[in-house]
Design a protein around this motif. Structure first.
Motif, PDB file in Angstrom:
ATOM      1  N   ILE A 191       0.841  -1.199   0.000  1.00  0.00           N
ATOM      2  CA  ILE A 191       0.000   0.000   0.000  1.00  0.00           C
ATOM      3  C   ILE A 191       0.881   1.255   0.000  1.00  0.00           C
ATOM      4  CG2 ILE A 191      -1.659   1.341   1.363  1.00  0.00           C
ATOM      5  CD1 ILE A 191      -2.834  -1.392   2.278  1.00  0.00           C
ATOM      6  N   PHE A 192       1.905   1.246   0.850  1.00  0.00           N
ATOM      7  CA  PHE A 192       2.830   2.382   0.895  1.00  0.00           C
ATOM      8  C   PHE A 192       3.505   2.599  -0.447  1.00  0.00           C
ATOM      9  CE2 PHE A 192       7.282   3.720   1.482  1.00  0.00           C
ATOM     10  CZ  PHE A 192       7.071   5.008   1.946  1.00  0.00           C
ATOM     11  N   MET A 193       4.005   1.513  -1.048  1.00  0.00           N
ATOM     12  CA  MET A 193       4.696   1.586  -2.335  1.00  0.00           C
ATOM     13  C   MET A 193       3.770   2.120  -3.421  1.00  0.00           C
ATOM     14  SD  MET A 193       6.901  -1.472  -4.005  1.00  0.00           S
ATOM     15  CE  MET A 193       6.160  -2.015  -5.509  1.00  0.00           C
ATOM     16  N   THR A 194       2.552   1.645  -3.468  1.00  0.00           N
ATOM     17  CA  THR A 194       1.580   2.105  -4.467  1.00  0.00           C
ATOM     18  C   THR A 194       1.269   3.583  -4.267  1.00  0.00           C
ATOM     19  OG1 THR A 194       0.629  -0.114  -4.479  1.00  0.00           O
ATOM     20  CG2 THR A 194      -0.689   1.645  -5.457  1.00  0.00           C
ATOM     21  N   LEU A 201       4.085  10.439  -7.139  1.00  0.00           N
ATOM     22  CA  LEU A 201       5.180  10.937  -7.969  1.00  0.00           C
ATOM     23  C   LEU A 201       4.715  11.248  -9.390  1.00  0.00           C
ATOM     24  CD1 LEU A 201       8.286   8.740  -7.172  1.00  0.00           C
ATOM     25  CD2 LEU A 201       8.061  11.173  -6.880  1.00  0.00           C
ATOM     26  N   PRO A 202       5.195  12.363  -9.940  1.00  0.00           N
ATOM     27  CA  PRO A 202       4.876  12.638 -11.345  1.00  0.00           C
ATOM     28  C   PRO A 202       5.721  11.736 -12.247  1.00  0.00           C
ATOM     29  CG  PRO A 202       6.316  14.336 -10.473  1.00  0.00           C
ATOM     30  CD  PRO A 202       5.962  13.432  -9.320  1.00  0.00           C
ATOM     31  N   LEU A 213      12.399   0.689  -4.272  1.00  0.00           N
ATOM     32  CA  LEU A 213      11.251   0.098  -3.576  1.00  0.00           C
ATOM     33  C   LEU A 213      11.170  -1.401  -3.833  1.00  0.00           C
ATOM     34  CD1 LEU A 213       8.558   2.866  -4.158  1.00  0.00           C
ATOM     35  CD2 LEU A 213       9.743   2.331  -2.028  1.00  0.00           C
ATOM     36  N   GLY A 214      11.584  -1.846  -5.010  1.00  0.00           N
ATOM     37  CA  GLY A 214      11.611  -3.281  -5.320  1.00  0.00           C
ATOM     38  C   GLY A 214      12.622  -4.015  -4.460  1.00  0.00           C
TER      39      GLY A 214
END
Length: 184
Positions: A17-20, A26-27, A39-40
């Motif tokens: 959820i945080f990653m999404t 982010l643009p 993040l991966g």
């Protein structure tokens, strides 16, 4: 065991959820792919945490990470200290130079030579020794007759030679490195 699996699933879900959310905020730009990569990697660590616990690698991983972090902090502190040390040396060098210039001006005023412009060059190789002294004096003649002018000039030359000899002795500078310029 079931509780540990549920806790792990909650952690994975929270991270997803945080990653999404971060990726949605982010643009679209060139840095997005780098953030996705980072993040991966973090996601792989979150997913692999149970394996690290089972194989007892989590503790050694944390110790290694703590040690590397501490080493980097020490290096950063040392670099900061060295930079401050350089500033301190520069500050002390200039303060020493200004102090010597002021002392020479005061000495010249005691001799009756006022308004002298003094510049001192220091040699840092010799433990901050005086390398040369430049003195610029504005001297106005008050003599009306030529004989008085010659006597005044002779007196001035004696004063300057006396000052050069004293400065040479006090600051351990060769007399030829003491330059006196007289402006009328």
């Amino acid at each position: 065991m079931t509780e540990a699996i549920l806790e792990w699933l909650r952690t994975v879900a929270a991270y997803l959820i945080f990653m999404t959310a971060v990726l949605q905020i982010l643009p679209e730009n060139q840095y997005r792919k780098y953030l996705q990569f980072f993040l991966g990697i973090v996601m792989i660590l979150v997913l692999g945490r149970p394996l690290l616990r089972i194989s007892h690698l989590e503790e050694s991983f944390e110790k290694t990470l703590d040690q590397l972090t501490l080493e980097e902090e020490v290096k950063a502190m040392e670099n900061g200290y060295l930079a401050m040390e350089g500033y301190q040396e520069t500050y002390l060098y200039h303060a020493y130079q200004k102090e010597i210039e002021m002392q020479i001006r005061m000495y010249l005023e005691e001799l009756g030579i006022s308004g002298a412009k003094v510049t001192v060059k220091l040699d840092q190789q010799e433990g901050v020794a005086v390398e040369s002294i430049s003195i610029c004096v504005k001297w106005e003649s008050s003599a009306i007759y030529q004989q008085e002018s010659a006597q005044e000039e002779e007196k001035r030359e004696r004063m300057i030679e006396s000052a050069k000899a004293e400065l040479s002795k006090v600051y351990q500078v060769e007399p030829e490195h003491i330059i006196v310029e007289i402006r009328e």
